[in-house]
Design an enzyme around this catalytic site. Structure first.
Site, short mmCIF file in Angstrom:
data_model
loop_
_atom_site.label_atom_id
_atom_site.label_comp_id
_atom_site.label_asym_id
_atom_site.label_seq_id
_atom_site.Cartn_x
_atom_site.Cartn_y
_atom_site.Cartn_z
N GLU A 1 69.28 8.07 34.67
CA GLU A 1 69.05 8.86 35.90
C GLU A 1 68.03 8.21 36.82
O GLU A 1 68.22 8.17 38.04
CB GLU A 1 68.61 10.29 35.55
CG GLU A 1 69.58 11.06 34.66
CD GLU A 1 71.04 10.88 35.04
OE1 GLU A 1 71.35 10.79 36.24
OE2 GLU A 1 71.87 10.81 34.12
N HIS B 1 69.52 5.56 38.88
CA HIS B 1 70.25 6.04 40.06
C HIS B 1 69.32 6.21 41.26
O HIS B 1 69.71 5.97 42.40
CB HIS B 1 70.91 7.40 39.79
CG HIS B 1 72.26 7.31 39.14
ND1 HIS B 1 73.33 6.66 39.72
CD2 HIS B 1 72.73 7.83 37.98
CE1 HIS B 1 74.39 6.76 38.92
NE2 HIS B 1 74.05 7.47 37.85
C1 NB4 Z 1 74.84 10.13 32.16
C2 NB4 Z 1 74.73 9.57 30.74
C3 NB4 Z 1 75.47 8.29 30.51
C4 NB4 Z 1 74.75 7.59 29.39
C5 NB4 Z 1 76.02 10.11 26.60
C6 NB4 Z 1 76.95 11.15 27.17
C7 NB4 Z 1 78.25 11.89 28.92
C8 NB4 Z 1 76.94 11.38 31.60
C9 NB4 Z 1 76.26 10.48 32.60
C10 NB4 Z 1 73.37 8.15 29.34
C11 NB4 Z 1 73.31 9.23 30.39
C12 NB4 Z 1 76.23 11.25 33.90
C13 NB4 Z 1 74.46 10.79 35.48
C14 NB4 Z 1 78.62 13.01 28.18
C15 NB4 Z 1 78.09 13.14 26.90
C16 NB4 Z 1 77.56 14.48 24.91
C17 NB4 Z 1 77.09 15.91 24.94
C18 NB4 Z 1 77.71 18.20 25.14
C19 NB4 Z 1 78.82 19.16 25.31
C20 NB4 Z 1 80.06 17.54 26.46
C21 NB4 Z 1 78.94 16.53 26.32
C22 NB4 Z 1 79.45 15.14 26.27
F1 NB4 Z 1 79.41 13.91 28.71
N1 NB4 Z 1 77.43 10.98 28.42
N2 NB4 Z 1 78.76 11.72 30.21
N3 NB4 Z 1 78.13 10.96 31.10
N4 NB4 Z 1 75.72 10.50 35.00
N5 NB4 Z 1 77.25 12.21 26.42
N6 NB4 Z 1 78.36 14.22 26.09
N7 NB4 Z 1 78.21 16.84 25.09
O1 NB4 Z 1 76.43 12.43 31.30
O2 NB4 Z 1 76.51 9.66 35.66
O3 NB4 Z 1 73.96 9.86 36.34
O4 NB4 Z 1 79.51 18.86 26.52
NI NI Z 2 75.30 8.08 36.31
#
Ligand code: NB4
Ligand code: NI
Length: 184
Positions: A155, A158
């Site tokens: 984050e 970004h």
């Molecule tokens: C940010 C992350 C990318 C790597 C690791 C992960 C998911 C993101 C991007 C580090 C930060 C968003 C912001 C997920 C996910 C695990 C937890 C809980 C229940 C589903 C969810 C899925 F979706 N990355 N996506 N990417 N970004 N884990 N999970 N779970 O969040 O671009 O700048 O719901």
């Molecule tokens: Ni991102």
């Protein structure tokens, strides 16, 4: 909820502006909207209904606002404990301490602003201390390690116009330094 800006939009490559205090009504709303996106995106029913990609973090430039603000929602993996591991809005965050030891997610990273799957390890610091402001304008320090530290670094990148694939080794996407933990 505004649509998420896609890679290629110059806002994702800008250095975001500092947020000033007291927060404007607009900035408060932005923080609330970003956190609401994350909460909704992690609820399978709501995500399906509104076609939201799941996220654990969201930075203001991703909703087209070039300000130093990002929401983070790292859920617990313990079904008996509904308390998230980290739920916070980072405002004007700065990494003030970082470990020499690195960490990378085993699965690589995905970004809500990047449609393609880009494979490879994204080396991050395993431990960081962030100095940032909370919604009230208090300066706070967050000491983080492993997964929550990785999310916050994604984050904060970004807010500085950096995308995860900038960190992937071009010759060998799965090459890592010796002192790197791979996090499942
Ligand atoms: C940010 C992350 C990318 C790597 C690791 C992960 C998911 C993101 C991007 C580090 C930060 C968003 C912001 C997920 C996910 C695990 C937890 C809980 C229940 C589903 C969810 C899925 F979706 N990355 N996506 N990417 N970004 N884990 N999970 N779970 O969040 O671009 O700048 O719901
Ligand atoms: Ni991102």
């Amino acid at each position: 909820m505004k649509d998420i800006v896609r890679d290629g939009d110059p806002v994702l490559r800008q250095v975001a502006k500092k947020v000033e205090f007291p927060l404007s009504a607009e900035d408060r709303q932005l923080a609330a909207d970003m956190m609401a996106y994350l909460v909704n995106s992690q609820d399978p029913k709501i995500a399906e209904k509104h076609q939201l990609r799941a996220g654990v973090g969201l930075a203001a430039p991703q909703v087209g606002v070039s300000k130093q603000m990002a929401a983070v929602l790292v859920p617990t993996d313990n079904p008996d404990d509904p308390k998230p591991v980290l739920k916070t809005v980072l405002i004007n965050p700065l990494i003030i301490v970082q470990s020499v030891k690195d960490a990378a997610l085993a699965e690589g990273e995905g970004c809500l602003s990047v449609d393609k799957d880009i494979r490879g390890y994204v080396p991050r610091h395993d431990r960081i201390t962030i100095r940032c402001q909370d919604m009230a304008g208090n300066t706070i320090r967050l000491k983080l390690k492993d997964y929550p530290a990785i999310v916050c670094q994604h984050e904060i990148d970004h807010l500085n116009g950096i995308l995860f694939y900038d960190h992937i080794n071009k010759e060998n996407p799965f090459k890592l330094k010796d002192n790197t933990v791979v996090i499942e």
